[in-house]
Design a protein around this motif. Sequence first.
Motif, PDB file in Angstrom:
ATOM      1  N   MET A   1     -43.137   3.722  67.631  1.00 34.59           N
ATOM      2  CA  MET A   1     -43.865   3.717  68.904  1.00 34.59           C
ATOM      3  C   MET A   1     -43.412   4.874  69.765  1.00 34.59           C
ATOM      4  O   MET A   1     -42.250   5.302  69.697  1.00 34.59           O
ATOM      5  N   ALA A   2     -44.330   5.362  70.599  1.00 33.45           N
ATOM      6  CA  ALA A   2     -44.057   6.570  71.372  1.00 33.45           C
ATOM      7  C   ALA A   2     -42.977   6.357  72.407  1.00 33.45           C
ATOM      8  O   ALA A   2     -42.318   7.312  72.801  1.00 33.45           O
ATOM      9  N   ASN A   3     -42.825   5.138  72.829  1.00 35.41           N
ATOM     10  CA  ASN A   3     -41.857   4.920  73.898  1.00 35.41           C
ATOM     11  C   ASN A   3     -40.568   4.269  73.402  1.00 35.41           C
ATOM     12  O   ASN A   3     -39.849   3.646  74.156  1.00 35.41           O
ATOM     13  N   GLN A   4     -40.316   4.363  72.072  1.00 42.40           N
ATOM     14  CA  GLN A   4     -39.036   3.875  71.559  1.00 42.40           C
ATOM     15  C   GLN A   4     -37.908   4.797  71.992  1.00 42.40           C
ATOM     16  O   GLN A   4     -38.116   5.985  72.251  1.00 42.40           O
ATOM     17  N   PHE A   5     -36.679   4.238  72.056  1.00 38.37           N
ATOM     18  CA  PHE A   5     -35.536   5.015  72.513  1.00 38.37           C
ATOM     19  C   PHE A   5     -35.168   6.065  71.480  1.00 38.37           C
ATOM     20  O   PHE A   5     -35.140   5.806  70.279  1.00 38.37           O
ATOM     21  N   LYS A   6     -34.898   7.293  71.983  1.00 39.02           N
ATOM     22  CA  LYS A   6     -34.465   8.379  71.108  1.00 39.02           C
ATOM     23  C   LYS A   6     -33.099   8.887  71.550  1.00 39.02           C
ATOM     24  O   LYS A   6     -32.833  10.086  71.521  1.00 39.02           O
ATOM     25  N   VAL A   7     -32.258   7.981  72.012  1.00 37.95           N
ATOM     26  CA  VAL A   7     -30.930   8.350  72.473  1.00 37.95           C
ATOM     27  C   VAL A   7     -29.936   7.319  71.944  1.00 37.95           C
ATOM     28  O   VAL A   7     -30.238   6.126  71.876  1.00 37.95           O
ATOM     29  N   ALA A   8     -28.786   7.813  71.528  1.00 36.65           N
ATOM     30  CA  ALA A   8     -27.737   6.929  71.015  1.00 36.65           C
ATOM     31  C   ALA A   8     -26.696   6.711  72.103  1.00 36.65           C
ATOM     32  O   ALA A   8     -26.196   7.679  72.695  1.00 36.65           O
ATOM     33  N   VAL A   9     -26.381   5.470  72.375  1.00 34.76           N
ATOM     34  CA  VAL A   9     -25.376   5.133  73.384  1.00 34.76           C
ATOM     35  C   VAL A   9     -23.991   5.311  72.771  1.00 34.76           C
ATOM     36  O   VAL A   9     -23.662   4.659  71.770  1.00 34.76           O
ATOM     37  N   GLN A  10     -23.189   6.190  73.333  1.00 36.87           N
ATOM     38  CA  GLN A  10     -21.883   6.532  72.770  1.00 36.87           C
ATOM     39  C   GLN A  10     -20.812   5.484  73.083  1.00 36.87           C
ATOM     40  O   GLN A  10     -19.881   5.290  72.303  1.00 36.87           O
ATOM     41  N   GLU A  11     -20.917   4.802  74.221  1.00 33.59           N
ATOM     42  CA  GLU A  11     -19.901   3.831  74.616  1.00 33.59           C
ATOM     43  C   GLU A  11     -19.995   2.558  73.790  1.00 33.59           C
ATOM     44  O   GLU A  11     -21.088   2.196  73.311  1.00 33.59           O
ATOM     45  N   THR A  12     -18.872   1.863  73.640  1.00 32.50           N
ATOM     46  CA  THR A  12     -18.860   0.603  72.912  1.00 32.50           C
ATOM     47  C   THR A  12     -19.395  -0.522  73.804  1.00 32.50           C
ATOM     48  O   THR A  12     -19.484  -0.383  75.032  1.00 32.50           O
TER      49      THR A  12
ATOM     50  N   GLN B   1     -32.850  10.703  80.001  1.00 30.54           N
ATOM     51  CA  GLN B   1     -32.681  12.141  79.867  1.00 30.54           C
ATOM     52  C   GLN B   1     -31.367  12.591  80.530  1.00 30.54           C
ATOM     53  O   GLN B   1     -30.648  13.442  79.999  1.00 30.54           O
ATOM     54  N   ARG B   2     -31.057  12.013  81.673  1.00 32.59           N
ATOM     55  CA  ARG B   2     -29.798  12.347  82.354  1.00 32.59           C
ATOM     56  C   ARG B   2     -28.602  11.941  81.501  1.00 32.59           C
ATOM     57  O   ARG B   2     -27.620  12.673  81.384  1.00 32.59           O
ATOM     58  N   TYR B   3     -28.700  10.773  80.865  1.00 34.45           N
ATOM     59  CA  TYR B   3     -27.596  10.321  80.010  1.00 34.45           C
ATOM     60  C   TYR B   3     -27.463  11.220  78.781  1.00 34.45           C
ATOM     61  O   TYR B   3     -26.354  11.573  78.361  1.00 34.45           O
ATOM     62  N   LYS B   4     -28.595  11.600  78.223  1.00 37.04           N
ATOM     63  CA  LYS B   4     -28.578  12.435  77.027  1.00 37.04           C
ATOM     64  C   LYS B   4     -27.970  13.800  77.309  1.00 37.04           C
ATOM     65  O   LYS B   4     -27.253  14.376  76.480  1.00 37.04           O
ATOM     66  N   GLN B   5     -28.191  14.316  78.519  1.00 38.14           N
ATOM     67  CA  GLN B   5     -27.696  15.658  78.863  1.00 38.14           C
ATOM     68  C   GLN B   5     -26.248  15.648  79.376  1.00 38.14           C
ATOM     69  O   GLN B   5     -25.496  16.566  79.108  1.00 38.14           O
ATOM     70  N   GLY B   6     -25.871  14.616  80.115  1.00 39.61           N
ATOM     71  CA  GLY B   6     -24.534  14.632  80.724  1.00 39.61           C
ATOM     72  C   GLY B   6     -23.681  13.420  80.487  1.00 39.61           C
ATOM     73  O   GLY B   6     -22.590  13.309  81.073  1.00 39.61           O
ATOM     74  N   GLY B   7     -24.150  12.477  79.678  1.00 35.59           N
ATOM     75  CA  GLY B   7     -23.353  11.300  79.385  1.00 35.59           C
ATOM     76  C   GLY B   7     -23.376  10.282  80.529  1.00 35.59           C
ATOM     77  O   GLY B   7     -24.154  10.391  81.489  1.00 35.59           O
ATOM     78  N   ILE B   8     -22.491   9.298  80.423  1.00 33.04           N
ATOM     79  CA  ILE B   8     -22.484   8.199  81.387  1.00 33.04           C
ATOM     80  C   ILE B   8     -22.087   8.667  82.784  1.00 33.04           C
ATOM     81  O   ILE B   8     -22.511   8.105  83.788  1.00 33.04           O
ATOM     82  N   LYS B   9     -21.250   9.708  82.865  1.00 30.01           N
ATOM     83  CA  LYS B   9     -20.848  10.227  84.173  1.00 30.01           C
ATOM     84  C   LYS B   9     -22.048  10.761  84.938  1.00 30.01           C
ATOM     85  O   LYS B   9     -22.212  10.504  86.141  1.00 30.01           O
ATOM     86  N   ALA B  10     -22.906  11.513  84.251  1.00 32.19           N
ATOM     87  CA  ALA B  10     -24.106  12.049  84.896  1.00 32.19           C
ATOM     88  C   ALA B  10     -25.075  10.931  85.257  1.00 32.19           C
ATOM     89  O   ALA B  10     -25.732  10.974  86.301  1.00 32.19           O
TER      90      ALA B  10
END
Length: 351
Positions: free
Chosen positions: A1-12, A65-74
């Motif tokens: 689906m077009a609106n599925q997530f395309k980002v992997a969450v790095q934190e546990t 997009q903000r998380y993908k570019q700068g992580g959880i801090k951003a």
Amino acid sequence: MANQFKVAVQETTEELQHRLKRAVTAQAKERLQMLYSIKTGALTTRSELAQWIQRDESTIYRWLQRYKQGGIKALLSVKTAPGKVSKITPEALQKLEQRLAQPEGFHSYGQIQRWLEAECGVVVAYRTVHQLVRYKLNAKLKVPRPRSQKALPEVQAAFKKLKDLIRVLVRYLGTGQPVRYWCQDETRLGLKTITGRQITLKGVKPHGIVGWRRENFYVYGAVEPATGESFFWEFSHLDSSCFQSFLNHFSVQFPDSLNILQLDNGSFHKSVTLNWPDNILPIFQPAHSPELNPIERLWQHFKQFLRWETCTNLEQLRQKLKEVLDLISPEVISSICGWDYITTALLSATS
């Protein structure tokens, strides 16, 4: 689906749960909930997540997009508007702070407002000056300590080197007695009411009952800054005869020590008819320098307790005074009168 997530969450999952428990703002909580839902697989599309968090899908997209570019801090950072640029430049602020650090200070916030315009070319509103000075620089209106225009600063500075004078006196006399340093002065108390400020709600004008009768008496006193011990005696007026009586009573009260007594330059303190007891040694402070005598501060302190007291006769006033003196412990007197230049001088001179 077009609106599925395309980002992997790095934190546990554990780290996200920990952050959720410690989050203090609603913004941080909902963004962390978004990451937690993606990490656990509870929600699989932006539309589901937007419906659950009750945000628009475009908002979810920006957060990802903000998380993908700068992580959880951003993701958790919140941008704030810079606000209006202050008219008071850093240079003007530094200059004002330096001016406020001088003992003469300013008479009012209005004077500071005019000073900024004259000295720094800065025109600001009264409210701005008040907010800046009172809450940012932590400066406020205070009652100044009066100083005579006839006082000589260099003479006052020399007097503060008490340790040299005390050391010479002790060695010269060689009595072997313990040395105690006292500060002596007199103050007048009368039936005329002592006035002062009162606190009331906004819009409520305070009022006080004032008595104008002129009967009075004098309190002669001596305090020891190092210990807070004190000695007071009442007399009807100021003259050498009353002062001689005070010296005699004081000498008997403290017979086992050499008592150095700091005095002002009142004429009755220097009368040729005075007979100084053997265990009292006078030291005269510089002329026009009451600020060098800490007992002056004590007079101000206990007169605060007598503000707005209306006594019909001197006996009532004496009773009020006794109640006040009973409240003032040696610890309080020492905290008020234990000035550094005196206590340091005593430690240096007798060591």
